[in-house]
Design an enzyme around this catalytic site. Sequence first.
Site, PDB file in Angstrom:
ATOM      1  N   LYS A 174      15.567 -66.664 -36.139  1.00 42.75           N
ATOM      2  CA  LYS A 174      15.611 -68.120 -36.341  1.00 42.75           C
ATOM      3  C   LYS A 174      15.217 -68.781 -35.016  1.00 42.75           C
ATOM      4  O   LYS A 174      16.014 -68.864 -34.083  1.00 42.75           O
ATOM      5  CB  LYS A 174      17.027 -68.489 -36.801  1.00 42.75           C
ATOM      6  CG  LYS A 174      17.536 -69.877 -36.455  1.00 42.75           C
ATOM      7  CD  LYS A 174      16.846 -70.989 -37.201  1.00 42.75           C
ATOM      8  CE  LYS A 174      17.309 -72.331 -36.655  1.00 42.75           C
ATOM      9  NZ  LYS A 174      16.445 -72.839 -35.569  1.00 42.75           N
ATOM     10  N   GLY A 228      22.715 -73.335 -26.333  1.00 45.60           N
ATOM     11  CA  GLY A 228      23.736 -74.130 -25.656  1.00 45.60           C
ATOM     12  C   GLY A 228      25.136 -73.573 -25.898  1.00 45.60           C
ATOM     13  O   GLY A 228      25.399 -72.928 -26.916  1.00 45.60           O
ATOM     14  N   GLY A 232      26.960 -71.992 -29.202  1.00 42.00           N
ATOM     15  CA  GLY A 232      27.416 -70.605 -29.065  1.00 42.00           C
ATOM     16  C   GLY A 232      28.866 -70.452 -29.486  1.00 42.00           C
ATOM     17  O   GLY A 232      29.224 -69.506 -30.191  1.00 42.00           O
ATOM     18  N   GLU A 249      23.935 -65.709 -24.932  1.00 39.73           N
ATOM     19  CA  GLU A 249      23.312 -66.087 -23.660  1.00 39.73           C
ATOM     20  C   GLU A 249      23.323 -67.603 -23.638  1.00 39.73           C
ATOM     21  O   GLU A 249      22.551 -68.246 -24.352  1.00 39.73           O
ATOM     22  CB  GLU A 249      21.869 -65.576 -23.584  1.00 39.73           C
ATOM     23  CG  GLU A 249      21.702 -64.079 -23.758  1.00 39.73           C
ATOM     24  CD  GLU A 249      22.251 -63.282 -22.594  1.00 39.73           C
ATOM     25  OE1 GLU A 249      22.576 -63.877 -21.548  1.00 39.73           O
ATOM     26  OE2 GLU A 249      22.384 -62.062 -22.742  1.00 39.73           O
ATOM     27  N   CYS A 283      18.039 -71.798 -18.215  1.00 38.95           N
ATOM     28  CA  CYS A 283      19.493 -71.584 -18.162  1.00 38.95           C
ATOM     29  C   CYS A 283      19.947 -71.202 -16.765  1.00 38.95           C
ATOM     30  O   CYS A 283      21.049 -71.517 -16.365  1.00 38.95           O
ATOM     31  CB  CYS A 283      19.894 -70.516 -19.169  1.00 38.95           C
ATOM     32  SG  CYS A 283      18.985 -68.979 -18.959  1.00 38.95           S
ATOM     33  N   GLU A 384      25.690 -79.206 -17.575  1.00 40.49           N
ATOM     34  CA  GLU A 384      24.315 -78.701 -17.574  1.00 40.49           C
ATOM     35  C   GLU A 384      23.358 -79.827 -17.981  1.00 40.49           C
ATOM     36  O   GLU A 384      23.523 -80.430 -19.037  1.00 40.49           O
ATOM     37  CB  GLU A 384      24.172 -77.526 -18.553  1.00 40.49           C
ATOM     38  CG  GLU A 384      22.815 -76.882 -18.452  1.00 40.49           C
ATOM     39  CD  GLU A 384      22.623 -75.754 -19.459  1.00 40.49           C
ATOM     40  OE1 GLU A 384      23.010 -75.927 -20.629  1.00 40.49           O
ATOM     41  OE2 GLU A 384      22.071 -74.715 -19.071  1.00 40.49           O
TER      42      GLU A 384
HETATM   43  P1  NDP Z   1      20.899 -75.144 -29.020  1.00 36.56           P
HETATM   44  O1  NDP Z   1      22.187 -74.434 -28.884  1.00 36.56           O
HETATM   45  O2  NDP Z   1      20.900 -76.506 -29.538  1.00 36.56           O
HETATM   46  O3  NDP Z   1      19.879 -74.314 -29.949  1.00 36.56           O
HETATM   47  C1  NDP Z   1      19.617 -72.950 -29.782  1.00 36.56           C
HETATM   48  C2  NDP Z   1      19.253 -72.346 -31.120  1.00 36.56           C
HETATM   49  O4  NDP Z   1      20.384 -72.421 -31.982  1.00 36.56           O
HETATM   50  C3  NDP Z   1      18.129 -73.096 -31.853  1.00 36.56           C
HETATM   51  O5  NDP Z   1      17.379 -72.178 -32.587  1.00 36.56           O
HETATM   52  C4  NDP Z   1      18.925 -74.007 -32.772  1.00 36.56           C
HETATM   53  O6  NDP Z   1      18.168 -74.451 -33.868  1.00 36.56           O
HETATM   54  C5  NDP Z   1      20.025 -73.079 -33.199  1.00 36.56           C
HETATM   55  N1  NDP Z   1      21.209 -73.726 -33.762  1.00 36.56           N
HETATM   56  C6  NDP Z   1      21.622 -75.007 -33.634  1.00 36.56           C
HETATM   57  N2  NDP Z   1      22.767 -75.198 -34.327  1.00 36.56           N
HETATM   58  C7  NDP Z   1      23.079 -74.026 -34.913  1.00 36.56           C
HETATM   59  C8  NDP Z   1      24.134 -73.579 -35.759  1.00 36.56           C
HETATM   60  N3  NDP Z   1      25.125 -74.381 -36.155  1.00 36.56           N
HETATM   61  N4  NDP Z   1      24.134 -72.292 -36.181  1.00 36.56           N
HETATM   62  C9  NDP Z   1      23.166 -71.443 -35.776  1.00 36.56           C
HETATM   63  N5  NDP Z   1      22.123 -71.810 -35.005  1.00 36.56           N
HETATM   64  C10 NDP Z   1      22.084 -73.082 -34.554  1.00 36.56           C
HETATM   65  O7  NDP Z   1      20.242 -75.068 -27.570  1.00 36.56           O
HETATM   66  P2  NDP Z   1      18.877 -75.705 -27.117  1.00 36.56           P
HETATM   67  O8  NDP Z   1      17.802 -75.396 -28.074  1.00 36.56           O
HETATM   68  O9  NDP Z   1      19.123 -77.095 -26.743  1.00 36.56           O
HETATM   69  O10 NDP Z   1      18.564 -74.806 -25.830  1.00 36.56           O
HETATM   70  C11 NDP Z   1      19.006 -75.136 -24.590  1.00 36.56           C
HETATM   71  C12 NDP Z   1      20.265 -74.360 -24.254  1.00 36.56           C
HETATM   72  O11 NDP Z   1      19.988 -72.968 -24.263  1.00 36.56           O
HETATM   73  C13 NDP Z   1      20.728 -74.668 -22.858  1.00 36.56           C
HETATM   74  O12 NDP Z   1      22.105 -74.913 -22.842  1.00 36.56           O
HETATM   75  C14 NDP Z   1      20.425 -73.399 -22.082  1.00 36.56           C
HETATM   76  O13 NDP Z   1      21.251 -73.195 -20.998  1.00 36.56           O
HETATM   77  C15 NDP Z   1      20.557 -72.340 -23.110  1.00 36.56           C
HETATM   78  N6  NDP Z   1      19.778 -71.166 -22.741  1.00 36.56           N
HETATM   79  C16 NDP Z   1      20.443 -70.065 -22.287  1.00 36.56           C
HETATM   80  C17 NDP Z   1      19.749 -68.958 -21.839  1.00 36.56           C
HETATM   81  C18 NDP Z   1      20.481 -67.737 -21.370  1.00 36.56           C
HETATM   82  O14 NDP Z   1      19.871 -66.682 -21.365  1.00 36.56           O
HETATM   83  N7  NDP Z   1      21.740 -67.818 -20.956  1.00 36.56           N
HETATM   84  C19 NDP Z   1      18.296 -68.923 -21.837  1.00 36.56           C
HETATM   85  C20 NDP Z   1      17.694 -70.114 -22.347  1.00 36.56           C
HETATM   86  C21 NDP Z   1      18.438 -71.193 -22.780  1.00 36.56           C
HETATM   87  P3  NDP Z   1      17.426 -75.890 -33.850  1.00 36.56           P
HETATM   88  O15 NDP Z   1      16.687 -75.989 -32.589  1.00 36.56           O
HETATM   89  O16 NDP Z   1      16.551 -75.799 -35.013  1.00 36.56           O
HETATM   90  O17 NDP Z   1      18.504 -76.903 -33.947  1.00 36.56           O
END
Ligand code: NDP
Length: 495
Positions: A174, A228, A232, A249, A283, A384
Amino acid sequence: MNNCLPINIAGEWRDGRGEEYATTYPATGEEVARLRAASVEDVQEAIEHAHHAFLQSDWARRLPHQRADVLYRVAHLIRERAEELAQLQRQDNGKPISETRALVASAAGTFQFFGAACETLEDIITPSRGEYVSMSVHEPMGVVAAITPWNSPIASDAQKLAPALAAGNAVILKPAEVTPLLSLELARICEQAGLPKGLVSVLPGKGSVIGDVVTRHPLVKRVSFTGGTSTGKHIAAIAASKMMPVSMELGGKSATMVLEDADLDHAVAGVLFGIFSSSGESCIAGSRLFVARRIYDEFIQRLVAGAQALRVGDPAAESTQMGPLITASHRDRIERYVAMGVEEGGSIRTGGVRPSGGVFERGWFYTPTIIEGLSNQARIAQEEIFGPVLVAMPFDDEESLIEQANDSVYALAAGVWSRDFKRAWRIGREVQAGTVWINTYKQFSIATPFGGWRDSGLGREKGRQGIFQYMEQKSMYWGTNEQPLAWACIQGGKQ
Ligand code: NDP
């Protein structure tokens, strides 16, 4: 005429049954692709089909070197199409082309690494305490889900797909709603490399709608999530209710520490790269900077000059170092954080505005920003931002430095800049973080485990052991006794 890009559901390339939407190029706001998102029914169909493909295809039963062959072919096909994929990744999320080339190369390397890991991974024979041979072996789980964010799609997809497939599983991927294009291409490449049909489905669509369905589905045996922290935690709570393992992550607010004896040329370059590469949408961005008070003024002066010299602009240009932000709403959010920093008493040393004129008129650009005059307790030093915003603070002694560096709900990464190797080592061991860089920053090896502590995550990706995240562990005892087990035997060996 239907001009939607087909998505990959249950081994078929077709439109999803969800809403139609368009993805846009963050540098211009222009439409890149139009798709029909996956619906809840599509998700259910894909998961059931993946379960079927896991049971019916020979994938899980192939010998490790045979699965490895397919992964090597995926790596090879990615390399063959590297430039095309890098350009597509640039359009998908607006990162500069130099950076998307590196992401594509890293994705190929990840498939190659996990192919090699797959064919060389060993189970163990444990010391026996009786008349048996005892072993610890690993089995694939079945259907696993990978949920990825928008900032480095091809690399984060590869980091989940490669070990999950190497382990013999089927995968539901996804991607973030706004950046589905590379995930779809990766599915095509896997198919072309000989992966059985239906073993991988790619389901673009809103996480809040279909993400929950993926996580809650009883046939999904593990979720590997990057995104995020609040998302998570939501996924982890669902996972706990079905006793499902997860790896997370998550976000970060990483501390970079510049000691008075640091090589300032290296430290300035490293701090700039650590926070402003990927426009700070990373991140592991080194977004909290602590500089020894004695060198603070000189260091910040050099850092400000370096930030002002960064080439912000068209992601297609070879020389661009910082492209646009992912969406207009993400830029608005960053601007709110900067305003909050000023309200909290901070002063902007550089940046804090949208660049204007020419190429900047259309995309979601923002200047590299350095704010000082705040304490580590300020909200913009604790939350963040996920953008090109650095909060700089002086420190007085090692004890207060470590205390402040560790004073965060996040613990993903940290950087130490010092010529004193004993001191750098000591601080490196004291600081709480999943990864510590000493005299370098944001360097990665696929062979080295990666993950966060506390609100930055759970579990580790990468490294040979990364495959075991996608496997169940099983203990086996193989009897070697000449006589029946003694407990149930009557005298003379007869019951
Ligand atoms: P989100 O948590 O909003 O989204 C991440 C993924 O989760 C997307 O595919 C999103 O879909 C999906 N998602 C959203 N809601 C749900 C749910 N209820 N159930 C399952 N999946 C869901 O994060 P962002 O896209 O805003 O990404 C940025 C974040 O990612 C930052 O906080 C960053 O720190 C973190 N990150 C961490 C990394 C690491 O390795 N530690 C690496 C890269 C980023 P959709 O977009 O379609 O809403």
